[in-house]
Design a protein around this motif. Sequence first.
Motif, mmCIF file in Angstrom:
data_model
loop_
_atom_site.group_PDB
_atom_site.id
_atom_site.type_symbol
_atom_site.label_atom_id
_atom_site.label_comp_id
_atom_site.label_asym_id
_atom_site.label_seq_id
_atom_site.Cartn_x
_atom_site.Cartn_y
_atom_site.Cartn_z
ATOM 1 N N LEU A 97 2.675 -32.939 -22.651
ATOM 2 C CA LEU A 97 3.248 -34.085 -22.735
ATOM 3 C C LEU A 97 3.904 -34.205 -24.122
ATOM 4 O O LEU A 97 4.841 -34.910 -24.290
ATOM 5 N N ILE A 98 3.333 -33.550 -25.073
ATOM 6 C CA ILE A 98 3.841 -33.328 -26.547
ATOM 7 C C ILE A 98 5.228 -32.944 -26.371
ATOM 8 O O ILE A 98 6.396 -33.401 -26.812
ATOM 9 N N ALA A 99 5.424 -31.857 -25.666
ATOM 10 C CA ALA A 99 6.767 -30.974 -25.430
ATOM 11 C C ALA A 99 7.637 -31.841 -24.731
ATOM 12 O O ALA A 99 8.748 -31.685 -25.209
ATOM 13 N N MET A 100 7.245 -32.499 -23.668
ATOM 14 C CA MET A 100 8.386 -33.250 -22.963
ATOM 15 C C MET A 100 8.759 -34.447 -23.769
ATOM 16 O O MET A 100 9.811 -34.814 -23.458
ATOM 17 N N ILE A 101 7.902 -35.129 -24.407
ATOM 18 C CA ILE A 101 8.137 -36.316 -25.294
ATOM 19 C C ILE A 101 9.250 -35.731 -26.177
ATOM 20 O O ILE A 101 10.280 -36.689 -26.522
ATOM 21 N N ILE A 102 8.901 -34.735 -26.879
ATOM 22 C CA ILE A 102 9.708 -34.200 -27.939
ATOM 23 C C ILE A 102 11.183 -33.979 -27.305
ATOM 24 O O ILE A 102 12.291 -34.125 -28.150
ATOM 25 N N GLY A 110 19.279 -43.669 -26.168
ATOM 26 C CA GLY A 110 18.306 -44.900 -25.713
ATOM 27 C C GLY A 110 17.834 -45.018 -24.407
ATOM 28 O O GLY A 110 16.664 -45.051 -24.224
ATOM 29 N N LYS A 111 18.729 -44.238 -23.387
ATOM 30 C CA LYS A 111 18.349 -44.030 -22.172
ATOM 31 C C LYS A 111 17.177 -43.220 -21.919
ATOM 32 O O LYS A 111 16.425 -43.527 -21.070
ATOM 33 N N TYR A 112 17.168 -42.257 -22.861
ATOM 34 C CA TYR A 112 16.024 -41.415 -22.564
ATOM 35 C C TYR A 112 14.549 -41.986 -23.087
ATOM 36 O O TYR A 112 13.564 -41.617 -22.551
ATOM 37 N N VAL A 113 14.624 -42.856 -24.209
ATOM 38 C CA VAL A 113 13.398 -43.709 -24.374
ATOM 39 C C VAL A 113 12.980 -44.353 -23.231
ATOM 40 O O VAL A 113 11.765 -44.544 -23.136
ATOM 41 N N ILE A 114 13.903 -45.218 -22.565
ATOM 42 C CA ILE A 114 13.598 -45.943 -21.491
ATOM 43 C C ILE A 114 13.026 -45.304 -20.358
ATOM 44 O O ILE A 114 12.106 -45.628 -19.716
ATOM 45 N N TYR A 115 13.599 -43.880 -20.220
ATOM 46 C CA TYR A 115 13.034 -43.002 -19.079
ATOM 47 C C TYR A 115 11.517 -42.732 -19.352
ATOM 48 O O TYR A 115 10.859 -42.718 -18.624
ATOM 49 N N ILE A 117 9.490 -44.582 -21.173
ATOM 50 C CA ILE A 117 8.777 -45.820 -21.054
ATOM 51 C C ILE A 117 8.340 -46.053 -19.538
ATOM 52 O O ILE A 117 7.227 -46.249 -19.182
ATOM 53 N N ILE A 118 9.567 -45.988 -18.773
ATOM 54 C CA ILE A 118 9.379 -45.930 -17.386
ATOM 55 C C ILE A 118 8.256 -45.085 -16.684
ATOM 56 O O ILE A 118 7.433 -45.370 -16.050
ATOM 57 N N TRP A 119 8.356 -43.743 -17.056
ATOM 58 C CA TRP A 119 7.660 -42.819 -16.573
ATOM 59 C C TRP A 119 6.123 -43.179 -16.882
ATOM 60 O O TRP A 119 5.333 -43.017 -16.159
ATOM 61 N N GLN A 120 5.976 -43.463 -17.866
ATOM 62 C CA GLN A 120 4.403 -43.671 -18.632
ATOM 63 C C GLN A 120 4.030 -44.853 -17.817
ATOM 64 O O GLN A 120 2.828 -44.898 -17.481
ATOM 65 N N ILE A 121 4.698 -45.959 -17.764
ATOM 66 C CA ILE A 121 4.574 -47.013 -16.926
ATOM 67 C C ILE A 121 3.775 -46.824 -15.376
ATOM 68 O O ILE A 121 2.890 -47.280 -14.941
ATOM 69 N N LEU A 122 4.870 -45.964 -14.682
ATOM 70 C CA LEU A 122 4.664 -45.506 -13.255
ATOM 71 C C LEU A 122 3.246 -44.537 -13.266
ATOM 72 O O LEU A 122 2.426 -44.897 -12.404
#
Length: 262
Positions: A97-102, A110-115, A117-122
Amino acid sequence: MTTTKLKIIALIAMFIDHVGQFITTAPEWFHWIGRVAAPIFIYAVVIGYQHTSNRRKYIIRLYLFSLGMAILNLIINISFNDTQMYITNNFFAPLFLIAMIILLLEKSQGKYVIYLIIWQILAFFLSVLFVEFLNINLTSDTTINYQFFGSIFGSILFIEGGPLFVLLGLFLYLSRNKKGNTAIIYCLFSLFCYVVYVKWGQRQDFLFPYIVQFAKYQWIMIAALPLILFYNGKKGIGLKHFFYIFYPTHIIILYFIGVYLR
């Protein structure tokens, strides 16, 4: 201090910590020694991510080992469910997760931050769906079930260490080129862990057990800071595959020793 030497120190500390985890007669100070392991491995992943020639391959490898460890844990936990002694260890998951989020944050869009957030909600709702609504109770321990699905879906909440250690990885990444900033951030984070445990460490309601997944002595992780600051930017002899293999191997061996002794 090369990356390899850092990992070897962390590996020894981790082994001692896990002896204390599975061999219940071991002294508590085994766990004190083990507090330095996770931060060093997190720092090593941050460095490894920075220097790897293929970051996507690096991240995929971390996820595959996280997935493999989750499945291995599940098989053993189901097989020995009647012992009520479970394997909860899958530190590949927070490292992935650390590597993926980095990777996502480096896109600076901005769209990758949205991705993210959506990923973590799902991932959160899928984990809850499988455990709470579909009643897929793989073991008699709900926490173990959540950790399995958290590792599968990549939920920052339902993994070993929880969200705080992922946050530490991001802090170490942001301060990686300035040792002074690393020292300040790391000290503040160690203090933060102490305060969090004092305020919420004993709470078992809501999501607190998944957020505060550490003991009252987690602040001892401050002992890893000098080792991190001594890092000289060199890789060392590597031993990459050794570390990936040693982790599940020693956990399984210690688990069965612990079961036998009990």
